[in-house]
Design a protein around this motif. Structure first.
Motif, PDB file in Angstrom:
ATOM      1  N   THR A 152       7.634   2.399 -11.973  1.00 19.03           N
ATOM      2  CA  THR A 152       6.535   3.019 -11.227  1.00 19.03           C
ATOM      3  C   THR A 152       6.382   2.394  -9.855  1.00 19.03           C
ATOM      4  O   THR A 152       6.425   1.171  -9.704  1.00 19.03           O
ATOM      5  CB  THR A 152       5.212   2.857 -12.004  1.00 19.03           C
ATOM      6  N   LEU A 153       6.169   3.248  -8.846  1.00 11.21           N
ATOM      7  CA  LEU A 153       5.884   2.799  -7.488  1.00 11.21           C
ATOM      8  C   LEU A 153       4.489   3.289  -7.102  1.00 11.21           C
ATOM      9  O   LEU A 153       4.206   4.487  -7.144  1.00 11.21           O
ATOM     10  CB  LEU A 153       6.920   3.362  -6.511  1.00 11.21           C
ATOM     11  N   ILE A 154       3.615   2.343  -6.747  1.00  9.25           N
ATOM     12  CA  ILE A 154       2.263   2.669  -6.283  1.00  9.25           C
ATOM     13  C   ILE A 154       2.276   2.663  -4.759  1.00  9.25           C
ATOM     14  O   ILE A 154       2.696   1.681  -4.139  1.00  9.25           O
ATOM     15  CB  ILE A 154       1.236   1.645  -6.809  1.00  9.25           C
ATOM     16  N   LEU A 155       1.815   3.740  -4.149  1.00 10.04           N
ATOM     17  CA  LEU A 155       1.820   3.881  -2.699  1.00 10.04           C
ATOM     18  C   LEU A 155       0.400   4.055  -2.169  1.00 10.04           C
ATOM     19  O   LEU A 155      -0.396   4.799  -2.764  1.00 10.04           O
ATOM     20  CB  LEU A 155       2.648   5.098  -2.280  1.00 10.04           C
ATOM     21  N   SER A 156       0.097   3.387  -1.067  1.00 13.41           N
ATOM     22  CA  SER A 156      -1.185   3.624  -0.400  1.00 13.41           C
ATOM     23  C   SER A 156      -1.187   2.916   0.941  1.00 13.41           C
ATOM     24  O   SER A 156      -0.420   1.967   1.149  1.00 13.41           O
ATOM     25  CB  SER A 156      -2.360   3.108  -1.244  1.00 13.41           C
ATOM     26  N   PRO A 157      -2.076   3.341   1.853  1.00 18.60           N
ATOM     27  CA  PRO A 157      -2.307   2.548   3.065  1.00 18.60           C
ATOM     28  C   PRO A 157      -3.019   1.254   2.660  1.00 18.60           C
ATOM     29  O   PRO A 157      -3.448   1.101   1.514  1.00 18.60           O
ATOM     30  CB  PRO A 157      -3.228   3.459   3.905  1.00 18.60           C
ATOM     31  N   PRO A 158      -3.176   0.316   3.605  1.00 17.56           N
ATOM     32  CA  PRO A 158      -3.898  -0.923   3.282  1.00 17.56           C
ATOM     33  C   PRO A 158      -5.329  -0.650   2.818  1.00 17.56           C
ATOM     34  O   PRO A 158      -5.948   0.345   3.208  1.00 17.56           O
ATOM     35  CB  PRO A 158      -3.886  -1.689   4.610  1.00 17.56           C
ATOM     36  N   GLN A 159      -5.841  -1.538   1.967  1.00 14.31           N
ATOM     37  CA  GLN A 159      -7.232  -1.538   1.496  1.00 14.31           C
ATOM     38  C   GLN A 159      -7.606  -0.282   0.724  1.00 14.31           C
ATOM     39  O   GLN A 159      -8.718   0.222   0.828  1.00 14.31           O
ATOM     40  CB  GLN A 159      -8.193  -1.740   2.673  1.00 14.31           C
ATOM     41  N   CYS A 160      -6.669   0.206  -0.060  1.00 14.21           N
ATOM     42  CA  CYS A 160      -6.957   1.349  -0.932  1.00 14.21           C
ATOM     43  C   CYS A 160      -6.919   0.963  -2.407  1.00 14.21           C
ATOM     44  O   CYS A 160      -6.991   1.836  -3.273  1.00 14.21           O
ATOM     45  CB  CYS A 160      -5.992   2.501  -0.655  1.00 14.21           C
ATOM     46  N   GLY A 161      -6.762  -0.311  -2.692  1.00 16.51           N
ATOM     47  CA  GLY A 161      -6.886  -0.771  -4.071  1.00 16.51           C
ATOM     48  C   GLY A 161      -5.596  -0.927  -4.844  1.00 16.51           C
ATOM     49  O   GLY A 161      -5.628  -1.113  -6.060  1.00 16.51           O
ATOM     50  N   LYS A 162      -4.439  -0.913  -4.173  1.00 16.76           N
ATOM     51  CA  LYS A 162      -3.198  -0.956  -4.940  1.00 16.76           C
ATOM     52  C   LYS A 162      -2.965  -2.309  -5.601  1.00 16.76           C
ATOM     53  O   LYS A 162      -2.471  -2.374  -6.728  1.00 16.76           O
ATOM     54  CB  LYS A 162      -1.993  -0.546  -4.094  1.00 16.76           C
ATOM     55  N   THR A 163      -3.342  -3.401  -4.936  1.00 23.09           N
ATOM     56  CA  THR A 163      -3.160  -4.717  -5.548  1.00 23.09           C
ATOM     57  C   THR A 163      -4.091  -4.895  -6.733  1.00 23.09           C
ATOM     58  O   THR A 163      -3.698  -5.425  -7.780  1.00 23.09           O
ATOM     59  CB  THR A 163      -3.398  -5.833  -4.513  1.00 23.09           C
ATOM     60  N   THR A 164      -5.330  -4.445  -6.610  1.00 28.28           N
ATOM     61  CA  THR A 164      -6.287  -4.528  -7.717  1.00 28.28           C
ATOM     62  C   THR A 164      -5.793  -3.709  -8.905  1.00 28.28           C
ATOM     63  O   THR A 164      -5.879  -4.157 -10.063  1.00 28.28           O
ATOM     64  CB  THR A 164      -7.665  -4.021  -7.264  1.00 28.28           C
ATOM     65  N   ILE A 239       6.756  -4.158  -1.865  1.00 33.36           N
ATOM     66  CA  ILE A 239       8.193  -4.226  -1.629  1.00 33.36           C
ATOM     67  C   ILE A 239       8.515  -3.586  -0.280  1.00 33.36           C
ATOM     68  O   ILE A 239       7.698  -2.867   0.287  1.00 33.36           O
ATOM     69  CB  ILE A 239       8.992  -3.526  -2.749  1.00 33.36           C
ATOM     70  N   GLY A 240       9.717  -3.857   0.229  1.00 32.70           N
ATOM     71  CA  GLY A 240      10.073  -3.241   1.505  1.00 32.70           C
ATOM     72  C   GLY A 240      11.387  -3.722   2.090  1.00 32.70           C
ATOM     73  O   GLY A 240      12.019  -3.005   2.866  1.00 32.70           O
ATOM     74  N   ARG A 241      11.818  -4.911   1.710  1.00 33.06           N
ATOM     75  CA  ARG A 241      13.059  -5.434   2.270  1.00 33.06           C
ATOM     76  C   ARG A 241      14.265  -4.962   1.453  1.00 33.06           C
ATOM     77  O   ARG A 241      14.136  -4.598   0.283  1.00 33.06           O
ATOM     78  CB  ARG A 241      13.011  -6.963   2.312  1.00 33.06           C
ATOM     79  N   ALA A 242      15.433  -5.005   2.080  1.00 28.75           N
ATOM     80  CA  ALA A 242      16.655  -4.554   1.409  1.00 28.75           C
ATOM     81  C   ALA A 242      16.915  -5.364   0.147  1.00 28.75           C
ATOM     82  O   ALA A 242      17.328  -4.824  -0.882  1.00 28.75           O
ATOM     83  CB  ALA A 242      17.848  -4.660   2.375  1.00 28.75           C
ATOM     84  N   GLU A 243      16.658  -6.679   0.209  1.00 29.88           N
ATOM     85  CA  GLU A 243      16.893  -7.518  -0.967  1.00 29.88           C
ATOM     86  C   GLU A 243      15.930  -7.198  -2.110  1.00 29.88           C
ATOM     87  O   GLU A 243      16.260  -7.397  -3.280  1.00 29.88           O
ATOM     88  CB  GLU A 243      16.811  -9.001  -0.595  1.00 29.88           C
ATOM     89  N   ASP A 244      14.734  -6.681  -1.760  1.00 31.35           N
ATOM     90  CA  ASP A 244      13.801  -6.247  -2.813  1.00 31.35           C
ATOM     91  C   ASP A 244      14.404  -5.081  -3.591  1.00 31.35           C
ATOM     92  O   ASP A 244      14.344  -5.036  -4.826  1.00 31.35           O
ATOM     93  CB  ASP A 244      12.466  -5.800  -2.204  1.00 31.35           C
ATOM     94  N   ALA A 245      14.976  -4.133  -2.859  1.00 31.14           N
ATOM     95  CA  ALA A 245      15.573  -2.958  -3.500  1.00 31.14           C
ATOM     96  C   ALA A 245      16.737  -3.357  -4.398  1.00 31.14           C
ATOM     97  O   ALA A 245      16.883  -2.831  -5.519  1.00 31.14           O
ATOM     98  CB  ALA A 245      16.043  -1.969  -2.439  1.00 31.14           C
ATOM     99  N   GLU A 246      17.561  -4.283  -3.929  1.00 29.16           N
ATOM    100  CA  GLU A 246      18.695  -4.732  -4.735  1.00 29.16           C
ATOM    101  C   GLU A 246      18.217  -5.377  -6.038  1.00 29.16           C
ATOM    102  O   GLU A 246      18.788  -5.147  -7.110  1.00 29.16           O
ATOM    103  CB  GLU A 246      19.542  -5.723  -3.935  1.00 29.16           C
ATOM    104  N   ALA A 262       3.947  -0.397  -2.524  1.00 33.46           N
ATOM    105  CA  ALA A 262       4.438  -0.404  -1.144  1.00 33.46           C
ATOM    106  C   ALA A 262       3.428   0.334  -0.282  1.00 33.46           C
ATOM    107  O   ALA A 262       2.606   1.117  -0.784  1.00 33.46           O
ATOM    108  CB  ALA A 262       5.807   0.267  -1.039  1.00 33.46           C
ATOM    109  N   HIS A 263       3.480   0.089   1.014  1.00 34.24           N
ATOM    110  CA  HIS A 263       2.605   0.802   1.937  1.00 34.24           C
ATOM    111  C   HIS A 263       3.143   2.208   2.175  1.00 34.24           C
ATOM    112  O   HIS A 263       4.350   2.413   2.303  1.00 34.24           O
ATOM    113  CB  HIS A 263       2.513   0.065   3.276  1.00 34.24           C
ATOM    114  N   GLY A 264       2.234   3.175   2.253  1.00 32.76           N
ATOM    115  CA  GLY A 264       2.623   4.555   2.546  1.00 32.76           C
ATOM    116  C   GLY A 264       1.501   5.508   2.199  1.00 32.76           C
ATOM    117  O   GLY A 264       0.757   5.272   1.239  1.00 32.76           O
ATOM    118  N   HIS A 265       1.367   6.572   2.968  1.00 26.94           N
ATOM    119  CA  HIS A 265       0.329   7.563   2.698  1.00 26.94           C
ATOM    120  C   HIS A 265       0.721   8.509   1.571  1.00 26.94           C
ATOM    121  O   HIS A 265      -0.128   9.069   0.892  1.00 26.94           O
ATOM    122  CB  HIS A 265       0.005   8.364   3.964  1.00 26.94           C
ATOM    123  N   ASP A 266       2.036   8.722   1.402  1.00 32.72           N
ATOM    124  CA  ASP A 266       2.518   9.604   0.340  1.00 32.72           C
ATOM    125  C   ASP A 266       4.000   9.320   0.113  1.00 32.72           C
ATOM    126  O   ASP A 266       4.613   8.512   0.826  1.00 32.72           O
ATOM    127  CB  ASP A 266       2.281  11.081   0.684  1.00 32.72           C
TER     128      ASP A 266
END
Length: 320
Positions: A152-164, A239-246, A262-266
């Motif tokens: 599962t990948l959780i996506l959101s802009p900052p301060q939208c609760g993804k870490t919580t 996540i975001g770096r190439a080594e994370d994906a590997e 990861a950061h992202g609106h969608d």
């Protein structure tokens, strides 16, 4: 909150303690900038605090943070020993009791292109860590298939609760639920936000079967966990770096479920990023959760399967 208030220099401690409960109980950030007004963020609002303890939108009326207060706060955070926290300071933040994180900014000292230290610190962003137990329960039915946790990948802009949300998912997997039995969970907590470790001990309840690698780079940590701790599921933030994906590919091919953010609106926006886009294109994930703040932090904008088809029929709010 009491841990944070206790760290503050006297005048700021008094101002924060005098805030109305409706504000104090929903604080997300406290920002101190030398020679600038004291700023707070709560709910979806940002305000300054006046010397009289009132809230104002006018920065000119805010309580001024002096150099003396900045020095006192820094001494409190480091217990008068900058050397003891040298590594944390180099990364740009300090984790304090309660799992709260204090971001810092100032003059960066470089050594062969790498950050060696941050000195002349003049800005602090105190992010209030809150445990919201049970907020993931509404999502669990979507994250299991055949009794197995889906990547599962959780996506959101900052301060939208993804870490919580990610923290509560780790807890739910560890304790077990009506959807699946308890699992061994490995958290790689590069920024000390998920488990909020202090001296190696999680300050947040991440479950009884959870092992944490604190302040460890995600890619390195994921491989260490797979080789040494035999997790059923790996949980990592941002996540975001190439080594994370590997490392994610290694985990998936080793039969370990991965739940990350990861950061992202969608999904479409995230797919434009080279590293994450490759994971999406090659269907590393079978579930996507997209969050925003339309109904407050933790609003679930949509849940999608590996074919990017929406599988949730209603808008969920995972904030309480």
């Amino acid at each position: 909150m009491k841990e944070i208030v206790g760290l503050m220099p006297g005048p700021i401690r008094t101002l924060l303690s005098s805030l109305p409960p409706a504000v104090r109980d929903h604080l997300e950030e406290i920002r101190l900038r030398q020679q600038q007004p004291l700023e707070i963020r709560y709910g979806q609002q940002a305000s300054y605090i006046t010397p009289a303890g009132q809230l104002t939108a006018n920065s000119r009326h805010g309580f001024l943070v002096t150099e003396e207060l900045v020095v006192k706060l820094m001494n409190q955070l480091t217990q008068h020993s900058l050397y003891a926290l040298e590594e944390e300071l180099r990364r740009g933040y300090i984790t304090v009791t309660g799992g709260h994180r204090v971001g810092i900014a100032g003059k960066v000292v470089l050594d062969h292109g790498e950050v060696k230290a941050i000195k002349e610190i003049t800005s602090f962003n105190i992010r209030i860590a809150r445990e919201k137990k049970g907020i993931s329960q509404k999502l669990l039915p979507f994250l299991f298939e055949g009794g197995q946790i889906q990547n599962t990948l959780i996506l959101s802009p900052p301060q939208c609760g993804k870490t919580t949300l990610l923290r509560d998912l780790a807890r739910a997997f560890s304790y077990g639920s009506e959807w699946a039995s308890s699992r061994k969970v490995g958290i790689v907590d590069e920024r000390s936000e998920l488990a909020g470790c202090l001296q190696g001990i999680p300050q947040r309840d991440v479950g009884p079967r959870t092992d944490v690698l604190d302040a460890c780079p995600k890619a390195i940590g994921m491989m260490m966990m797979i080789r040494s701790m035999s997790p059923d599921v790996l949980v990592v933030d941002e996540i975001g770096r190439a080594e994370d994906a590997e490392a994610i590919w290694e985990a998936v091919h080793a039969g370990v479920a991965v739940v990350c953010s990861a950061h992202g609106h969608d999904v479409a926006e995230a797919a434009q990023r080279p590293t994450i886009g490759k994971l999406i294109t090659h269907r590393a994930f079978s579930r996507y959760i997209v969050l925003d703040r339309s109904n407050g932090a933790g609003t679930v904008k949509g849940i999608y399967n590996r074919d990017l088809e929406k599988i949730s029929k209603e808008k969920l709010v995972c904030s309480s």
